[in-house]
Design a protein around this motif. Structure first.
Motif, PDB file in Angstrom:
ATOM      1  N   SER A  19       0.833  -1.213   0.000  1.00  0.00           N
ATOM      2  CA  SER A  19       0.000   0.000   0.000  1.00  0.00           C
ATOM      3  C   SER A  19       0.866   1.260   0.000  1.00  0.00           C
ATOM      4  CB  SER A  19      -0.916   0.016   1.225  1.00  0.00           C
ATOM      5  OG  SER A  19      -0.141  -0.022   2.416  1.00  0.00           O
ATOM      6  N   LYS A  20       2.153   1.155   0.351  1.00  0.00           N
ATOM      7  CA  LYS A  20       3.056   2.307   0.383  1.00  0.00           C
ATOM      8  C   LYS A  20       4.392   1.879  -0.239  1.00  0.00           C
ATOM      9  CE  LYS A  20       0.404   5.109   2.827  1.00  0.00           C
ATOM     10  NZ  LYS A  20       0.635   5.358   4.258  1.00  0.00           N
TER      11      LYS A  20
ATOM     12  N   THR B 241       2.318   6.722  -2.185  1.00  0.00           N
ATOM     13  CA  THR B 241       1.150   5.880  -2.489  1.00  0.00           C
ATOM     14  C   THR B 241       1.075   5.541  -3.976  1.00  0.00           C
ATOM     15  OG1 THR B 241      -0.212   7.867  -2.752  1.00  0.00           O
ATOM     16  CG2 THR B 241      -0.174   6.854  -0.571  1.00  0.00           C
ATOM     17  N   THR B 242       2.027   6.043  -4.784  1.00  0.00           N
ATOM     18  CA  THR B 242       2.022   5.780  -6.226  1.00  0.00           C
ATOM     19  C   THR B 242       3.263   4.985  -6.597  1.00  0.00           C
ATOM     20  OG1 THR B 242       3.208   7.816  -6.694  1.00  0.00           O
ATOM     21  CG2 THR B 242       0.814   7.946  -6.673  1.00  0.00           C
TER      22      THR B 242
END
Length: 864
Positions: free
Chosen positions: A347-348, A370-371
């Protein structure tokens, strides 16, 4: 008049009786008072001429049958009867008796009621006997007849004496049949109530009831952390919840693998004094767990369980992300965007780059992303193209980090810089500076800058005169010496990789060091005489764009009186020029900044201009009649005025002015009085050169002072003989008399007054004592402007201070009693004078001691 006293008259007798005293005012008890005391204190106010007092009591307001408690001959204003009054209504009154035994009127009567019968004890209502409660209740009871106040008690002892012989809680006197005391502690209590009537009689205490106060069942706490459905890689997380109200509250926490909590886990705990808990052993294996908490009161009675929450323990790390762009070993210009593929369960992400392949001390580490792409802050290679290394790792929702991906390398090349913006000199500048300074703006990725100066816009190699690359970061250049002519210049930036950017747009400039010709002067003509400050002018000069003008009172212009700024016109009017003769000249400047020689000088003589502007008079208004002999003259302001000339004359031709002066302000007040009469006045402007404008319109006014009349003294206000050396003189005020002047002299001509005083009062006492003798006095009024009226008549008076009587031995050796001679010239007729006033003073050495008193022999007054 001389202060002599007569003998006393025959005496008479008179008897003074005391006045009959007034009725006293009753003070206590209050009218219609209800008393529980059957021998109350009675008080009343004192009265004038009251020597003793009498008090009466009766069962009827007629006082037909006074009671035995009545009393007389009371010396004070209070009384307490020895015998008690029976219950019921009694009336009372008081009167005063003077020293002659004369009684005054009775006071207004008052009544009072004696009531010694207490009310019945109250019947308790709520709470019911032996009730158990969790909060302090409201206590209530029924009102017995005649009760007006109540008192409530509770105690832990049925004898109500647990606190130094008193109940734990005793209320103040209550006016209602219910009462809620302050919060009660936990435990068993006894309570009762009693009543009091208006006379202050207390009833017996009511029957006693008991009450038990238990702690309330606590409410369910609110869970705070971990959040509902939280995912964590911590197998012993911290659990927290909100505190609940109550005393000595403890908490219990439960954990289970099912939301029913049928089988609590070993991590559960009880008797917690705080609102947080960390299990000693971890939650295993990974998976979902449930938890809840509840509070227990001081009696260990548990409250409701909180709503439960779940959390997930996850200690498995996510997959390592795969790097995407730039490719390993790629070369890029400037900072690229770095990308990678998403990792399962992640997720991170976190990104790093370093200038060393071991990645032990990263130059940059991002925050959690987050991308799957990231462009870090600008990566600037320290010199020529430079190699960096980069890597990425992933983190899942539980906080588990994957291993770092295998690092890739990237070669960062500096970007090609843009063309700089030229700043100075401006385009098309003409200058007489053969070594001008050139400046331009910085550009991104510009490390050094190259400047070229050429004599042709093509910048062909043969036309380039100067070609210089400066040091790192330098954005200016000062040219070597250039000759006359037109030039072109341009600049470009070079990055750290020695890659040059585009040339800037070129600019031109002209080097011109040849001065223009001097101008020819036009006006005023040489040696001209002009009125006021003239406009100076001259001819234009080819190639000139600025001019400068000077004048001086010396032909060598060594210290010019005035030098103008650079002018763009061929004429100039300087600030006001003072009167006199001056020399002036002009020079020109071309676009390159070259100054011509000064022109041939001319002279000019400046003479004053006749001023304009007529004054408008304000006051005194035309044809006014003024009382003030020093009136204030006013007029309007006229611009350009240095002073104003004012004239005031009794003749409209102003042939011999009473006032002829120059003043700066627009107001004037004469220093001295203008005598009564008709006057004319006018004003005109005077400028700084002494020039005068036309006179204003002539206005007329009249001075008519209010002169006080002569003071006339009435015979009744006069005395002609005083037995004091400082007599007081009085007279009547007169109209317009603002002050009064009095003179005292021994001559009615008042040639040298011994007293001369001016003040605002109509009486005066001599300040210095005068000796026996004959004198005159007169007085006159002075108006508010200081102008006196005529003197009053001169009035004679005599100072006749009697000598003290002496014993016979004190007689002088020469006993002649002939009066002292009196002047006859300039004296008014005086009344006869006591012959004793002219006796001689006897020295102490001539006095014979004797115990026999004697008086001067009586001698008749000599006739005048």
């Amino acid at each position: 008049m001389a202060g002599n006293w007569s003998p006393w008259s025959t005496a008479r007798t008179v008897t003074v009786n005391p006045a009959t005293p007034l009725a006293p005012a009753l003070t206590a008890p209050a009218a219609s008072a209800v008393l529980g005391d059957n021998t109350p204190d009675f008080t009343w106010g004192t009265v004038a001429n009251g020597s003793t007092y009498e008090i009466q009591f009766a069962l009827a307001s007629t006082f037909a049958s006074p009671l035995a408690q009545s009393a007389a001959g009371l010396a004070g204003t209070n009384y307490t009867p020895a015998a008690p009054f029976a219950d019921g209504i009694t009336y009372w009154r008081v009167r005063a008796v003077n020293v002659a035994a004369v009684a005054g009127a009775w006071s207004a009567s008052r009544s009072f009621t004696v009531d010694t019968t207490p009310p019945a004890a109250p019947n308790l209502s709520a709470p019911a006997d032996a009730l158990v409660v969790t909060t302090t209740p409201a206590f209530s009871w029924a009102a017995p007849a005649t009760a007006s106040k109540y008192q409530f008690e509770y105690d832990t002892n049925s004898n109500f004496n647990s606190t130094s012989g008193h109940a734990f809680y005793i209320s103040a006197d209550l006016t209602t049949t219910s009462h809620t005391p302050p919060a009660m502690a936990l435990g068993n209590f006894f309570w009762h109530v009693r009543a009091k009537d208006a006379a202050g009689n207390w009833s017996p205490w009511s029957l006693t009831r008991t009450l038990t106060v238990n702690a309330a069942t606590p409410v369910a706490p609110t869970l705070t952390a971990p959040a509902a459905s939280a995912v964590t890689n911590d197998t012993t997380p911290l659990f927290t919840w909100n505190a609940v109200a109550g005393t000595s509250i403890t908490y219990e926490i439960q954990f289970a693998t099912a939301s029913t909590f049928a089988s609590p886990l070993a991590q559960s705990a009880t008797g917690l004094a705080v609102t947080n808990y960390t299990p000693a052993s971890g939650f295993t294996p990974d998976g979902i767990y449930y938890w809840r908490a509840r509070a227990l009161n001081i009696n260990l009675t548990p409250g409701a369980w909180s709503a439960s929450r779940s959390f997930t323990v996850d200690t498995i790390v996510p997959a390592t992300p795969a790097l995407s762009t730039p490719a390993d070993g790629a070369g890029v210009i400037g900072t690229p965007a770095f990308t990678w593929t998403a990792a399962t369960g992640a997720s991170k992400y976190q990104f790093q780059y370093d200038d060393n392949a071991d990645m032990l001390s990263p130059v940059y580490t991002s925050a959690e992303l987050t991308t799957t792409s990231h462009t870090p802050p600008t990566i600037t290679p320290p010199s020529l193209p430079y190699t960096y290394y980069w890597q990425v790792r992933a983190k899942d929702a539980a906080g588990n980090w994957s291993p770092w991906a295998a690092a890739r390398s990237v070669q960062i090349n500096p970007a090609t810089p843009l063309a700089p913006v030229l700043t100075a000199p401006v385009a098309g500048l003409a200058t007489n500076d053969t070594t001008p300074t050139f400046t331009w703006g910085t550009v991104a990725n510009g490390n050094t800058y190259q400047i070229q100066i050429a004599n042709a816009s093509t910048f062909a190699l043969a036309n380039i005169l100067q070609d210089v690359t400066g040091a790192v970061g330098i954005t200016n250049y000062t040219a070597t010496t250039l000759g006359e002519g037109l030039y072109y210049w341009r600049v470009r930036a070079i990055n750290t990789g020695l890659v040059a950017g585009a040339w800037s747009a070129s600019r031109t400039f002209t080097v011109d060091t040849i001065a223009p010709l001097a101008p020819n002067l036009s006006a005023p003509a040489n040696a001209a005489s002009v009125t006021g400050t003239p406009a100076f002018s001259w001819t234009s000069v080819t190639g000139a764009n600025k001019y400068q003008f000077e004048y001086d009172n010396d032909s060598d212009f060594s210290s010019p009186t005035y030098t103008s700024i650079e002018l763009t016109t061929t004429s100039h009017t300087p600030p006001t020029i003072s009167l006199g003769s001056y020399s002036w000249h002009v020079r020109v400047k071309d676009a390159a900044g070259n100054w011509s020689p000064w022109s041939a000088a001319r002279t000019v003589t400046v003479t004053p201009v006749a001023p304009t502007g007529t004054v408008t008079l304000s006051g005194p208004t035309n044809s006014a009649i003024v009382l003030d002999p020093t009136p204030t003259f006013t007029w309007n302001t006229v611009t350009g005025t240095a002073t104003y000339q004012i004239q005031v004359d009794k003749n409209s031709t102003f042939s011999s002015p009473d006032v002829d002066t120059n003043v700066v302000p627009t107001t004037y007040t004469p220093a001295g009085n203008l005598p009564d009469g008709t006057y004319y006045w006018r004003v005109r402007k005077v400028d700084v050169y002494g020039g005068v404008a036309p006179w204003s319109t002539v206005w007329r006014f009249s001075v008519n002072q209010p002169i006080p009349l002569a003071i006339k003294m009435s015979l009744s206000a006069l005395s002609n003989e005083f037995n004091t050396g400082t007599p007081t003189f009085t007279w009547d005020a007169v109209e317009f008399g603002a002050q009064y002047q009095i003179q005292v002299d021994d001559s009615n001509e008042f040639s040298s007054p011994s007293f001369d005083n001016t003040a605002e009062t109509t009486s005066r006492t001599l300040s210095d004592a005068m000796t026996n003798g004959d004198y005159f006095w007169r007085v006159r009024a002075i108006n508010e402007y200081g102008t006196p009226g005529p003197w009053s008549e001169a009035w004679p008076f005599r100072i006749n201070i009697p000598l003290k009587r002496l014993p016979c031995c004190c007689l002088p050796m020469q006993t002649s009693k002939t009066p002292a001679p009196r002047p006859s010239v300039g004296r008014a007729s005086l009344p006869p004078r006591n012959i004793n006033s002219s006796w001689m003073t006897v020295p102490a050495s001539m006095i014979l001691r004797s115990n026999r008193p004697c008086l001067p022999p009586a001698t008749p007054r000599p006739s005048r």
